[in-house]
Write a protein that holds these residues in place. Sequence first.
Motif, PDB file in Angstrom:
ATOM      1  N   LYS A  66      34.116  38.920  40.764  1.00 30.95           N
ATOM      2  CA  LYS A  66      35.353  38.271  40.322  1.00 30.95           C
ATOM      3  C   LYS A  66      35.666  38.524  38.854  1.00 30.95           C
ATOM      4  O   LYS A  66      36.810  38.351  38.421  1.00 30.95           O
ATOM      5  CB  LYS A  66      35.260  36.744  40.518  1.00 30.95           C
ATOM      6  N   SER A  96      37.737  31.178  45.395  1.00 25.37           N
ATOM      7  CA  SER A  96      38.813  31.953  45.998  1.00 25.37           C
ATOM      8  C   SER A  96      38.537  33.443  45.771  1.00 25.37           C
ATOM      9  O   SER A  96      37.989  33.826  44.738  1.00 25.37           O
ATOM     10  CB  SER A  96      40.154  31.544  45.397  1.00 25.37           C
ATOM     11  N   ASN A 137      39.692  36.182  44.698  1.00 23.63           N
ATOM     12  CA  ASN A 137      40.570  36.946  43.805  1.00 23.63           C
ATOM     13  C   ASN A 137      39.819  37.235  42.520  1.00 23.63           C
ATOM     14  O   ASN A 137      38.857  36.551  42.198  1.00 23.63           O
ATOM     15  CB  ASN A 137      41.821  36.114  43.476  1.00 23.63           C
ATOM     16  N   SER A 165      45.318  33.255  44.126  1.00 23.66           N
ATOM     17  CA  SER A 165      44.381  33.303  45.246  1.00 23.66           C
ATOM     18  C   SER A 165      44.974  34.075  46.426  1.00 23.66           C
ATOM     19  O   SER A 165      46.180  34.060  46.638  1.00 23.66           O
ATOM     20  CB  SER A 165      44.041  31.883  45.693  1.00 23.66           C
ATOM     21  N   HIS A 180      45.310  30.693  34.553  1.00 27.78           N
ATOM     22  CA  HIS A 180      44.811  30.714  35.925  1.00 27.78           C
ATOM     23  C   HIS A 180      46.029  30.780  36.830  1.00 27.78           C
ATOM     24  O   HIS A 180      47.103  30.346  36.460  1.00 27.78           O
ATOM     25  CB  HIS A 180      43.995  29.457  36.177  1.00 27.78           C
TER      26      HIS A 180
HETATM   27 MG    MG Z   1      40.221  30.267  42.281  1.00 27.17          MG
END
Ligand code: MG
Length: 329
Positions: A51, A141, A143, A149, A230
């Motif tokens: 990630k 998630s 991503n 996401s 985010h």
């Molecule tokens: Mg997340």
Amino acid sequence: MSGTMPSAQQLAEAAALLEAGQIVAFPTETVYGLGADAENPEAIARIYAAKGRPSSHPVIVHVVDGADLSYWASEVPAEAERLIAAFWPGPLTLILKRAAHVPAAVAGGQDTVGLRCPSHPVAQALLSRFRRGRGGIAAPSANKFGQVSPTTAQHVRDEFGEGVFVLEGDGVDVGIESTIVDLSRLDQGVGPVLLRPGAITREMLAKVLGVMPALPDAAAPRVSGSLKAHYAPHTPLAMLDAAGLATQLATLNAQARVAWLGWTEVKDPRVTHVAAPASAEAYAHALYRTLRRLDREHYQYLFVEAVPADGAWDGVRDRLQRAAAAFNG
Ligand code: MG
Ligand code: TXA
């Protein structure tokens, strides 16, 4: 829910990969998760590496329906039992005190653990095969850090390529991440705290708990979704009303191309109107898919019509505000 369901062989392969310390992406009813054995710190490190996420960020441990929570949490308060009876399996994560043998790596070093029992049948099928239902799958998630996401298997492949094993499944219906409630400080006199709004609203929680969950204070456990940038698409995004849109358009030249995700009709050749769903549920379901699509269409701005103020929209509004905050400096 119907359609795509992995074969028994694919599920067995995914469970075997997890047991071998590898990572596997799988669908949940909220978004796709990138999973690893929650009791294997090296496997968890693989999630962080894939990630590009700082290892100080805790990840949620997914458990099978009916799992013994006293294995994961040192205390399971009555408030947790009530929320579980009402909302599990489903899009609710509970933050509890972590049992001593659960690796600190899943909690980013904190003394808590985030637990969630997803309702998606593929997630449940995987959880019941992985370590014969006795394991936990740590999964953020699926991503890259800072991106929205994924709600389809294709989104996951777009970000991680063919290197990550992806279980597919229809029924990623909620579309935004689970509601997170912190119950880890009840013994310090701190009542339930809503760390992240989602499909299970503050009002729904209050009905079951008998008190309205508080909003986070400075001492609340850290939630990576509360960082700026985010949930951010690449195209600058702003939330405004129709009058605010008119003000923005007045500053742009004749060649500008902007997208307007909203309910109000706008008659301006520079504006591509994307109809916003009427209900909060339908809006959440489509949100990340829509942001990804609009991002690919290279508008100068994504303008989003301000969503209603009531509690049903808290989850959607939160994600849009964070996406907008990423471009406000
Ligand atoms: Mg997340
Ligand atoms: O719907 C969801 O929750 C999805 C699916 C895959 O289950 N997962 C998800 O994970 O959204 P992630 O990592 O993107 O977000 C998890 C959030 C983070 O903000 C993290 O900080 C918080 O949960 N979290 C996890 N464990 C925690 C803990 N022990 N204390 C405080 N926050 C925690």
